[in-house]
Design an enzyme around this catalytic site. Structure first.
Site, PDB file in Angstrom:
ATOM      1  N   TYR B 165       0.584  -1.181  -0.083  1.00 50.62           N
ATOM      2  CA  TYR B 165       0.192   0.015   0.104  1.00 50.62           C
ATOM      3  C   TYR B 165       0.739   1.308   0.178  1.00 50.62           C
ATOM      4  CZ  TYR B 165      -4.467   2.178   0.612  1.00 50.62           C
ATOM      5  OH  TYR B 165      -5.563   2.944   0.581  1.00 50.62           O
ATOM      6  N   GLU B 172       2.271   6.440  -7.052  1.00 51.96           N
ATOM      7  CA  GLU B 172       1.170   7.447  -7.444  1.00 51.96           C
ATOM      8  C   GLU B 172       1.580   8.683  -7.515  1.00 51.96           C
ATOM      9  OE1 GLU B 172      -2.798   6.382  -6.515  1.00 51.96           O
ATOM     10  OE2 GLU B 172      -2.291   4.270  -6.463  1.00 51.96           O
TER      11      GLU B 172
END
Lengths: 320, 242
Positions: B165, B172
């Site tokens: 995660y 990103e």
């Protein structure tokens, strides 16, 4: 033989305070007078656990065994007698829930409403500095258009009105709300005020026609007065100092359950007709969506409290 | 990360339902099984392509987008179906969570990375694909197997997010950050004044604000995942003990 639980002063009862998961929070039970109210219970709990002031506490009766997971226990309301209204006695269980850090309603509202003033005005009064010097846009030192000045007055007047109402008019049902609401609400109000102001005071702002502007601000002014009138009327229902709900029947409330929200929504509709910016309309839409949700809840609550309650409209005549 | 919502578990036991409702139930189950299997296969292909790319390029992630991009784009965009599943109550997920999840990932994938070719050969793009593929290749089989999911797979699903995660979120952010100069130079996806609606949208400003918000969004989702993990792993434990 462990006798601690059975030792208590006469005229008092010892209640078992449990957490949601069944853990006993006050060993040996919490002692309150037989005639104690919910408020006394909260005071006693706060005395034992200073981390939880009364505004942060919520007590409910335990959910019956085997009941559906979604069923919530009956909440202990303020002012009610524990023994008479809820049948509690020594050994009875009550469930405690921590509502989290609370902040007084008035503090939230004042922060929410003072912010938009601080966020809107710089784009109007410091136009040359912001659009010209900082952003290098042409035309930043041109004179403000009438619509831009009026928009500034209407927007600021609206929030000043809200601040004055918070200080002098409103009587709140609850003393506090969770602190998360403070951040959420302030972000919403402050950001929208800044975004709307940025586009309305922009050197390349395109004004609407004169009649449209006049019509829009006229509607806005009328609705702001209506909103003020509704608030003053609602305040009068609690003039006796009580915090209970009364059925609003006077003025526009005769036809609309939430006449105050009606005026608020149409106030922004008028403002946007006059100023015509997409972000202004987005703001009006977001506020309206929230107010419709509140109006539905309010209507349901009033129907439950006052049998036979019905109104021609819930919030938005002539539509809903 | 799609972990945040209630699992894609099809409703467990059909209690006495009318025959037509029972038939609908079975069709739903069959459809969701096909969907989850399809996604599992798609992301397996994506993972295989990613691994092959890294191996063939002696450990470099620069070709991952070129080699695995088609699979990732196809199956990530197709996962919009999960939003519809939630909306039509085929699954128990909240629509808003499913939508936010899909929009977040697809924005970085299509609006940012696919639209800006220079980003595609960066390590961030390759690492992101790896992280997504590893997560999905475990998640979709757990949905497909639903109640028959083996304990080790369930454990994997609720543990692998712990490293993946943050890696995904950082990738990103890196992609968006690296894309900003191009976004600004080309005024990508932006609307300028003047116009009759007095509407302006500066995409570069939007992405900048998104980058500021990302750590907060990440934190709340990551914390939620740990809560879910505690619940789900404890559940399996007690089921085993029963």
């Amino acid at each position: 033989v462990f006798l601690a639980d059975t030792r208590k002063a006469p005229g008092t009862m010892k209640l078992k305070i449990l957490s949601r998961s069944g853990r006993e929070l006050v060993s040996g039970g919490l002692e309150v007078k037989d005639g104690a109210t919910t408020d006394d219970l909260k005071a006693a709990f706060a005395a034992k656990k200073p981390k939880y002031p009364p505004s942060r506490q919520r007590f409910t009766l335990p959910v019956p065994e085997g009941a559906d997971k979604k069923v919530r226990g009956v909440a202990l309301d303020a002012g009610k007698s524990l023994s008479k209204d809820y049948g509690l006695q020594t050994g009875s269980k009550v469930c405690f829930k921590d509502l989290g850090p609370q902040v007084p309603y008035a503090v939230v509202f004042l922060a929410e409403y003072a912010g938009p003033l601080a966020c809107y005005l710089p784009f109007y009064f410091l136009r040359k500095e912001i659009y010209g010097d900082a952003m290098g846009l042409p035309g930043a030192d041109a004179p403000m258009l009438l619509v831009q000045t009026l928009a500034m007055l209407f927007h600021s007047g609206h929030y000043l009105k809200r601040i004055l109402e918070t200080l002098f008019v409103h009587h709140f049902s609850h003393a506090t709300m969770p602190i998360a609401n403070l951040f959420k609400n302030c972000t919403y109000y402050w950001c929208f005020a800044a975004i709307m102001s940025y586009f309305i005071n922009h050197p390349q702002y395109t004004p609407v026609g004169h009649s449209q502007m006049v019509a829009g601000f006229a509607i806005s002014a009328l609705m702001q007065l209506g909103n003020l009138h509704s608030h003053v009327y609602q305040s009068s229902l609690r003039a006796d100092g009580s915090k209970t709900y009364k059925e609003p029947k006077g003025g526009l409330f005769r036809y609309v359950t939430c006449a105050n929200y009606t005026c608020e929504i149409y106030n922004w509709v008028g403002f946007n007709i006059a100023t015509q910016s997409v972000w202004g309309w987005v703001f009006a839409l977001c506020g309206s969506a929230q107010m419709v949700a509140w109006a539905n809840a309010k209507h349901r609550r009033l129907k439950k409290l006052f049998p036979g309650f019905s109104r021609a409209f819930k919030i938005l005549p002539p539509f809903y | 990360n799609n972990e945040t919502r209630a699992p894609h578990v099809v409703r467990a036991v059909p209690s006495p339902l009318a025959p037509s409702a029972q038939a609908a139930e079975m069709v739903t189950r069959a459809y969701l099984l096909c969907y989850n299997l399809g996604q599992a296969m798609g992301w397996s292909a994506a993972l295989a392509a990613t691994l092959r790319s890294v191996v063939n390029n002696a450990g470099s992630f620069a070709s991952v987008y070129a080699d695995a991009g088609w699979y990732v784009r196809a199956f990530q965009v197709a996962s919009v179906l999960e939003v519809l599943h939630a909306a039509f109550r085929l699954t128990k997920s909240p629509v808003s969570a499913a939508l936010m999840q899909w929009v977040g990932r697809t924005h970085v994938l299509m609006a940012v990375t696919h639209a800006i070719p220079e980003l595609q050969s960066t390590p961030a793009a390759g690492v992101l694909f790896m992280a997504w593929a590893l997560t999905e290749v475990i998640r979709y089989p757990t949905y497909a197997l639903s109640l028959s999911c083996p304990r080790w797979l369930n454990w994997l699903r609720y543990t692998i997010f712990i490293p993946l995660y943050p890696i995904g979120a950082l990738s990103e952010m890196k992609l968006m950050y690296d894309g900003i100069p191009t976004m600004r130079a080309n005024q990508m996806y932006s609307i300028t004044l003047p116009n009759a609606l007095n509407f302006g949208f500066d995409y570069t400003t939007f992405v900048t604000m998104l980058l500021v918000a990302y750590p907060f969004l990440f934190y709340s989702l990551y914390a939620y995942m740990f809560i879910q993990r505690k619940k789900k792993l404890a559940l399996i434990q007690t089921r085993k003990e029963d």
